[in-house]
Design a protein around this motif. Structure first.
Motif, PDB file in Angstrom:
ATOM      1  N   UNK A 118      -3.147  -3.459 -47.846  1.00 11.71           N
ATOM      2  CA  UNK A 118      -4.463  -3.951 -48.212  1.00 11.71           C
ATOM      3  C   UNK A 118      -5.403  -4.091 -47.045  1.00 11.71           C
ATOM      4  N   UNK A 119      -5.342  -5.215 -46.345  1.00 13.46           N
ATOM      5  CA  UNK A 119      -6.341  -5.511 -45.327  1.00 13.46           C
ATOM      6  C   UNK A 119      -6.037  -4.810 -43.999  1.00 13.46           C
ATOM      7  N   UNK A 120      -7.112  -4.486 -43.294  1.00 15.41           N
ATOM      8  CA  UNK A 120      -7.014  -3.716 -42.058  1.00 15.41           C
ATOM      9  C   UNK A 120      -6.789  -4.627 -40.857  1.00 15.41           C
ATOM     10  N   UNK A 121      -5.727  -4.325 -40.108  1.00 17.34           N
ATOM     11  CA  UNK A 121      -5.383  -5.074 -38.900  1.00 17.34           C
ATOM     12  C   UNK A 121      -5.944  -4.389 -37.658  1.00 17.34           C
ATOM     13  N   UNK A 147      -6.404 -12.569 -32.831  1.00 19.89           N
ATOM     14  CA  UNK A 147      -6.516 -14.005 -33.102  1.00 19.89           C
ATOM     15  C   UNK A 147      -7.759 -14.402 -33.889  1.00 19.89           C
ATOM     16  N   UNK A 148      -8.595 -13.450 -34.234  1.00 16.27           N
ATOM     17  CA  UNK A 148      -9.803 -13.756 -35.000  1.00 16.27           C
ATOM     18  C   UNK A 148      -9.422 -14.126 -36.436  1.00 16.27           C
ATOM     19  N   UNK A 160      -2.965 -13.181 -36.311  1.00 16.51           N
ATOM     20  CA  UNK A 160      -2.954 -14.636 -36.494  1.00 16.51           C
ATOM     21  C   UNK A 160      -3.165 -15.010 -37.954  1.00 16.51           C
ATOM     22  N   UNK A 161      -4.061 -14.290 -38.626  1.00 17.75           N
ATOM     23  CA  UNK A 161      -4.313 -14.570 -40.031  1.00 17.75           C
ATOM     24  C   UNK A 161      -3.109 -14.287 -40.906  1.00 17.75           C
ATOM     25  N   UNK A 162      -2.323 -13.296 -40.529  1.00 16.18           N
ATOM     26  CA  UNK A 162      -1.121 -12.949 -41.282  1.00 16.18           C
ATOM     27  C   UNK A 162      -0.023 -13.983 -41.067  1.00 16.18           C
TER      28      UNK A 162
END
Length: 251
Positions: A118-121, A147-148, A160-162
């Protein structure tokens, strides 16, 4: 961040850190033209103001929270009509390096890294130069969300969000450089088929039916990627179509 922790042979031994720059790829290419960039040179920006992505899109990264850097490679052992194998090797290197910190990542053709489809790292912009029938230079621009936590688009996520953890930019950079070098040296040693097969194994949607748009919506299944980099997609009627970057969209 001022040092490379990677145990590499040549990649990142010349690390050029810029406080601000428009584009690390542009800076790296300028260094190449002036004879100041040997193979393995890495240009890293603490704040990149005009980063470039695929299809002419801008790559945005918050200063001090992410990684934006470019790698100079001189792959003169690769023929022009086989140059996508280098994209595969670099993509696998980035993927493996990031997978030391989070799981669930895949490579979206041609040069993006997704979390759980799904989301782009992160992503890459690879700029090649040729001489005759040989590939003589690649500047691999790489952007990684580290880290954003807040992004201007909903399709983005960071390590970091993951994970819920904050990461050392030095350690992430070190892991990626070491892994990219490993795959590059494997390629140089002739292990092309193994790299190709591993790339397909990490490829988003490989072997699965999904929706695409090539001017019309259709259901297809990715069956491979050619040496020329074109995506091979089987349609429900049994035919196989091959696509360049701007000829197909994932839906």
């Amino acid at each position: 961040m001022h040092k490379i922790l990677a145990n590499t042979v040549f990649l990142g031994k010349d690390l050029q850190i810029l406080t601000d720059c428009h584009s690390t790829n542009e800076t790296a290419l300028s260094l190449v033209r002036s004879g100041k960039a040997a193979e393995g040179t890495v240009v890293l920006a603490l704040n990149q103001t005009r980063g470039k992505g695929q299809r002419g899109r801008q790559w945005y990264a918050a200063p001090g929270l992410n990684l934006t850097f470019s790698i100079v490679l001189r792959p003169e052992f690769i023929a022009v009509n086989q140059q996508f194998v280098l994209n595969m090797a670099v993509a696998l290197g980035v993927h493996k390096g990031l997978s030391e910190f989070v799981s669930g990542l895949s490579i979206k053709w041609p040069n993006d890294f997704l979390y759980e489809g799904g989301k782009k790292v992160g992503g890459m912009l690879l700029e090649n130069s040729v001489r005759g029938k040989q590939l003589v230079l690649q500047v691999a621009g790489i952007g990684i969300n580290v880290n954003q936590l807040e992004f201007p688009v909903p399709q983005a996520v960071s390590l970091a969000g993951i994970s819920g953890n904050t990461f050392s930019l030095d350690e992430v950079l070190s892991a990626v450089l070491q892994s990219v070098e490993d795959y590059y040296l494997r390629l140089k040693a002739g292990k092309w088929e193994a790299i190709h097969n591993e790339y397909l194994g990490q490829l988003y949607r490989f072997g699965s039916w999904a929706t695409y748009n090539d001017g019309e919506l259709f259901t297809g299944k990715i069956t491979g990627v050619g040496e020329d980099g074109r995506l091979q997609v089987r349609k429900q009627n049994g035919s196989v179509a091959c696509y360049d970057l701007k000829q197909i969209a994932f839906v």
